[in-house]
Design a protein around this motif. Structure first.
Motif, PDB file in Angstrom:
ATOM      1  N   LEU A 211       3.223  10.985   4.625  1.00  0.00           N
ATOM      2  CA  LEU A 211       3.897  12.053   5.433  1.00  0.00           C
ATOM      3  C   LEU A 211       4.197  13.265   4.439  1.00  0.00           C
ATOM      4  CD1 LEU A 211       5.758   9.948   7.947  1.00  0.00           C
ATOM      5  CD2 LEU A 211       3.629  10.892   8.466  1.00  0.00           C
ATOM      6  N   ALA A 212       4.647  12.952   3.209  1.00  0.00           N
ATOM      7  CA  ALA A 212       5.267  13.972   2.482  1.00  0.00           C
ATOM      8  C   ALA A 212       4.017  14.634   1.911  1.00  0.00           C
ATOM      9  CB  ALA A 212       5.865  13.373   1.464  1.00  0.00           C
ATOM     10  N   GLY A 213       2.832  14.066   1.827  1.00  0.00           N
ATOM     11  CA  GLY A 213       1.502  14.508   1.620  1.00  0.00           C
ATOM     12  C   GLY A 213       1.330  15.747   2.386  1.00  0.00           C
ATOM     13  N   HIS A 214       1.366  14.959   3.786  1.00  0.00           N
ATOM     14  CA  HIS A 214       0.816  16.105   4.709  1.00  0.00           C
ATOM     15  C   HIS A 214       1.815  17.496   4.783  1.00  0.00           C
ATOM     16  CE1 HIS A 214      -2.068  13.919   6.568  1.00  0.00           C
ATOM     17  NE2 HIS A 214      -1.271  12.707   6.807  1.00  0.00           N
ATOM     18  N   GLU A 215       3.127  17.040   4.624  1.00  0.00           N
ATOM     19  CA  GLU A 215       4.126  18.361   4.538  1.00  0.00           C
ATOM     20  C   GLU A 215       4.143  18.923   3.100  1.00  0.00           C
ATOM     21  OE1 GLU A 215       7.993  16.837   4.934  1.00  0.00           O
ATOM     22  OE2 GLU A 215       7.499  15.459   6.871  1.00  0.00           O
ATOM     23  N   GLN A 216       3.008  18.579   2.245  1.00  0.00           N
ATOM     24  CA  GLN A 216       2.897  19.307   1.035  1.00  0.00           C
ATOM     25  C   GLN A 216       4.161  19.424   0.483  1.00  0.00           C
ATOM     26  OE1 GLN A 216      -0.199  22.845   1.134  1.00  0.00           O
ATOM     27  NE2 GLN A 216       0.295  22.584   3.630  1.00  0.00           N
ATOM     28  N   ASN A 217       4.900  18.323   0.376  1.00  0.00           N
ATOM     29  CA  ASN A 217       6.367  18.353  -0.422  1.00  0.00           C
ATOM     30  C   ASN A 217       6.365  17.402  -1.426  1.00  0.00           C
ATOM     31  OD1 ASN A 217       9.091  18.039  -0.734  1.00  0.00           O
ATOM     32  ND2 ASN A 217       9.649  18.263   1.244  1.00  0.00           N
ATOM     33  N   PRO A 218       6.031  17.691  -2.624  1.00  0.00           N
ATOM     34  CA  PRO A 218       6.078  16.566  -3.613  1.00  0.00           C
ATOM     35  C   PRO A 218       7.329  16.015  -3.991  1.00  0.00           C
ATOM     36  CG  PRO A 218       5.714  18.861  -4.767  1.00  0.00           C
ATOM     37  CD  PRO A 218       5.712  18.883  -2.992  1.00  0.00           C
ATOM     38  N   GLU A 219       8.443  16.916  -3.717  1.00  0.00           N
ATOM     39  CA  GLU A 219       9.811  16.481  -4.072  1.00  0.00           C
ATOM     40  C   GLU A 219       9.990  15.089  -2.971  1.00  0.00           C
ATOM     41  OE1 GLU A 219      11.845  16.759  -6.495  1.00  0.00           O
ATOM     42  OE2 GLU A 219      10.709  18.759  -7.396  1.00  0.00           O
ATOM     43  N   LYS A 220       9.638  15.288  -1.792  1.00  0.00           N
ATOM     44  CA  LYS A 220       9.942  14.200  -0.841  1.00  0.00           C
ATOM     45  C   LYS A 220       9.048  13.005  -1.227  1.00  0.00           C
ATOM     46  CE  LYS A 220       9.602  13.265   4.199  1.00  0.00           C
ATOM     47  NZ  LYS A 220       9.412  13.652   5.572  1.00  0.00           N
TER      48      LYS A 220
ATOM     49  N   ASN B  25      -7.277  15.100  16.501  1.00  0.00           N
ATOM     50  CA  ASN B  25      -6.384  14.929  15.442  1.00  0.00           C
ATOM     51  C   ASN B  25      -6.211  15.998  14.515  1.00  0.00           C
ATOM     52  OD1 ASN B  25      -5.402  13.627  12.769  1.00  0.00           O
ATOM     53  ND2 ASN B  25      -4.587  12.275  14.090  1.00  0.00           N
ATOM     54  N   MET B  26      -5.074  16.519  14.223  1.00  0.00           N
ATOM     55  CA  MET B  26      -4.775  17.753  13.417  1.00  0.00           C
ATOM     56  C   MET B  26      -4.333  17.416  12.033  1.00  0.00           C
ATOM     57  SD  MET B  26      -5.855  19.830  15.363  1.00  0.00           S
ATOM     58  CE  MET B  26      -5.773  21.582  14.319  1.00  0.00           C
ATOM     59  N   GLU B  27      -4.264  15.957  11.598  1.00  0.00           N
ATOM     60  CA  GLU B  27      -3.697  15.548  10.279  1.00  0.00           C
ATOM     61  C   GLU B  27      -4.760  14.888   9.501  1.00  0.00           C
ATOM     62  OE1 GLU B  27      -0.827  12.904  12.116  1.00  0.00           O
ATOM     63  OE2 GLU B  27       0.685  13.851  11.104  1.00  0.00           O
ATOM     64  N   ASN B  28      -5.936  14.629  10.066  1.00  0.00           N
ATOM     65  CA  ASN B  28      -6.760  13.729   9.221  1.00  0.00           C
ATOM     66  C   ASN B  28      -8.335  14.718   9.055  1.00  0.00           C
ATOM     67  OD1 ASN B  28      -4.866  11.434  10.264  1.00  0.00           O
ATOM     68  ND2 ASN B  28      -6.415  10.379   8.742  1.00  0.00           N
TER      69      ASN B  28
ATOM     70  N   VAL C 200       0.972  -1.288  -0.132  1.00  0.00           N
ATOM     71  CA  VAL C 200       0.044  -0.021   0.135  1.00  0.00           C
ATOM     72  C   VAL C 200       0.920   1.290  -0.029  1.00  0.00           C
ATOM     73  CG1 VAL C 200      -1.690   1.290   1.275  1.00  0.00           C
ATOM     74  CG2 VAL C 200      -1.873  -1.035   1.305  1.00  0.00           C
ATOM     75  N   LEU C 201       0.699   1.928  -1.105  1.00  0.00           N
ATOM     76  CA  LEU C 201       1.487   3.262  -1.138  1.00  0.00           C
ATOM     77  C   LEU C 201       0.643   4.347  -0.365  1.00  0.00           C
ATOM     78  CD1 LEU C 201       3.109   3.029  -4.805  1.00  0.00           C
ATOM     79  CD2 LEU C 201       4.209   2.155  -2.558  1.00  0.00           C
ATOM     80  N   ASP C 202       0.772   4.492   0.738  1.00  0.00           N
ATOM     81  CA  ASP C 202       0.040   5.323   1.366  1.00  0.00           C
ATOM     82  C   ASP C 202      -0.333   6.788   0.786  1.00  0.00           C
ATOM     83  OD1 ASP C 202      -1.412   6.872   3.560  1.00  0.00           O
ATOM     84  OD2 ASP C 202      -0.710   5.428   5.215  1.00  0.00           O
ATOM     85  N   GLY C 203      -1.424   7.303   0.466  1.00  0.00           N
ATOM     86  CA  GLY C 203      -1.749   8.618   0.147  1.00  0.00           C
ATOM     87  C   GLY C 203      -1.575   8.563  -1.460  1.00  0.00           C
ATOM     88  N   PHE C 204      -1.382   7.705  -2.134  1.00  0.00           N
ATOM     89  CA  PHE C 204      -0.861   7.876  -3.433  1.00  0.00           C
ATOM     90  C   PHE C 204      -2.271   7.742  -4.434  1.00  0.00           C
ATOM     91  CE2 PHE C 204       1.350   6.032  -7.547  1.00  0.00           C
ATOM     92  CZ  PHE C 204       1.916   7.284  -7.909  1.00  0.00           C
ATOM     93  N   GLY C 205      -3.083   8.732  -4.385  1.00  0.00           N
ATOM     94  CA  GLY C 205      -4.192   8.793  -4.977  1.00  0.00           C
ATOM     95  C   GLY C 205      -4.044   8.891  -6.709  1.00  0.00           C
ATOM     96  N   ALA C 206      -5.392   8.309  -7.176  1.00  0.00           N
ATOM     97  CA  ALA C 206      -5.374   8.395  -8.684  1.00  0.00           C
ATOM     98  C   ALA C 206      -6.366   9.346  -9.212  1.00  0.00           C
ATOM     99  CB  ALA C 206      -5.573   7.047  -9.368  1.00  0.00           C
ATOM    100  N   GLY C 207      -6.627  10.574  -8.730  1.00  0.00           N
ATOM    101  CA  GLY C 207      -7.722  11.482  -9.045  1.00  0.00           C
ATOM    102  C   GLY C 207      -9.005  11.601  -8.316  1.00  0.00           C
ATOM    103  N   ALA C 208      -9.395  12.866  -8.189  1.00  0.00           N
ATOM    104  CA  ALA C 208     -10.828  12.808  -7.179  1.00  0.00           C
ATOM    105  C   ALA C 208     -11.670  11.893  -7.433  1.00  0.00           C
ATOM    106  CB  ALA C 208     -10.978  14.410  -7.376  1.00  0.00           C
TER     107      ALA C 208
END
Length: 396
Positions: free
Chosen positions: A296-305, A142-145, A8-16
């Motif tokens: 975690l990179a998504g939460h940080e808004q960091n596409p490079e990470k 919780n502040m992340e979800n 499972v690639l957590d947070g790796f969505g494929a479109g709304a």
């Protein structure tokens, strides 16, 4: 003798998803996969070989080649975009609707129950509902979800044993009807650090876990879910049939029930090493693992990470594929989206990629699936065991 690996690639969505305009308008422009590939120089040759370009369907970003895996997308059956519920749906649970609740409304009931159990309870931040238990453990939103879906129970492991944090979490679970209650703790912090990283917003108040920097090798967490029966999920079904089951990464945190081994590794390379090391001496059974650092990179808004973690996962998946025998199963999917490019640090309600590779078998298009639980149903079908409570196999 059969082996199957689920990654499972957590947070790796494929479109709304199609319903976002009505239920989550903030996610209308979300497409984690597309935006990470567009905005970075990410190199994912093996995911491309598996069939990711056929899901993305944009040859200008990823060239179309004959896929190794059958390919499609899954809708989220659960409400919102939640890691815990998403993972449990993947493992075959049929999600039920939790309540939206915040610590401000729950605090008096939680305080009463804790005091009855002999705990000392204070309100360290006036007007917020945040609770401080025995001057050690902080109970807050919780502040992340998604707002109102999770209550966090946070402690400093250098001074407070995790068993105590977990005990308090179980008491809170008897009160809250939120999707999750999460007892968690880390080292290198104090209760003062926890309180200094509280964020107050109009709708919720909680600890900023990114600022607190709690995600290290000593991080401990348990996810106490709402309405989940592990006996009806694929890992329990396989265990009852005498098959080996191993849970690695976030999967080990959020899936309950008996398994052979669980390791809640956060480090992505470490998770891939755990899978490969297990495959070296496993003749038959199921490995289910999550790469969490994409989320975690998504939460940080960091596409490079995000891209850097995908590259680690890509190389690991290639190693796993090479270790599998012809006819063995590799599935790659996600639990929701977490688009780091659209100006939000929250999960996004997106379809998820679905890659189902029976090594050496022809690939085909799987279309848009109704639920993530099709993954569990497929694994049950592959092993020839009873189906979980939800989902439809793609192997038929």
């Amino acid at each position: 003798m059969k082996r199957a690996v689920l990654c499972v690639l957590d947070g790796f969505g494929a479109g709304a998803m199609e319903d976002v305009s009505a239920v989550r308008p903030q996610d209308r422009n979300a497409n984690t996969m597309r935006h990470v590939i567009e905005q970075t120089s990410v190199k994912i040759p093996f995911l491309s070989r598996l069939g990711l370009p056929h899901i993305l369907n944009d040859p200008s970003l990823l060239a179309l080649t004959p896929p190794l895996a059958s390919y499609g997308k899954c809708n989220l059956y659960h409400y919102g975009a939640d890691s815990y519920t998403g993972h449990n749906e993947i493992m075959g649970a049929k999600p039920i609707m939790p309540k939206t609740q915040f610590i401000r409304e729950l605090a008096p009931l939680i305080e009463k129950r804790l005091v009855e159990r002999g705990f000392k309870v204070e309100y360290p931040v006036a007007g917020t509902g945040i609770l401080l238990v025995d001057n050690e453990v902080v109970i807050a939103d919780n502040m992340e979800n998604d707002p109102g879906q999770i209550i966090n129970i946070t402690g400093a492991l250098d001074t407070t044993p995790f068993e105590k944090i977990f005990e308090i979490g179980k008491i809170v679970r008897t009160i809250a009807e939120t999707s999750r209650v999460i007892p968690l703790g880390g080292t290198g912090i104090t209760v003062s650090d926890i309180l200094l990283n509280i964020v107050i917003k109009p709708e919720r108040t909680g600890v900023d876990m990114g600022r607190l920097n709690i995600y290290n090798e000593n991080y401990q967490v348990r996810h106490l879910g709402f309405g989940i029966d592990p006996d009806k999920q694929i890992h329990s079904i396989l265990m009852k049939q005498g098959l080996e089951v191993y849970l690695y990464g976030k999967m080990a945190d959020v899936i309950t029930g008996e398994v052979m081994e669980r390791n809640p590794m956060v480090n992505s390379q470490g998770v891939m090493d755990l899978i490969c090391n297990r495959l070296e001496n496993m003749k038959s059974g199921f490995i289910s693992a999550t790469i969490q650092e994409t989320d975690l990179a998504g939460h940080e808004q960091n596409p490079e990470k995000f891209a850097a973690v995908l590259e680690i996962a890509d190389a690991g998946l290639r190693r796993i594929y090479d270790m599998l025998h012809p006819g063995e199963l590799l599935i790659v999917t996600a639990d929701h989206g977490n688009d780091p490019t659209i100006g939000t640090s929250q999960h996004t309600r997106e379809t998820t990629p679905l890659l189902v590779c029976v090594k050496g078998s022809p690939a085909r298009e799987l279309g848009l699936r109704t639920t993530l639980a099709d993954v569990a149903a497929t694994i049950a079908d592959y092993f020839g065991v009873s189906a979980p409570e939800f989902g439809t196999s793609v192997l038929s």
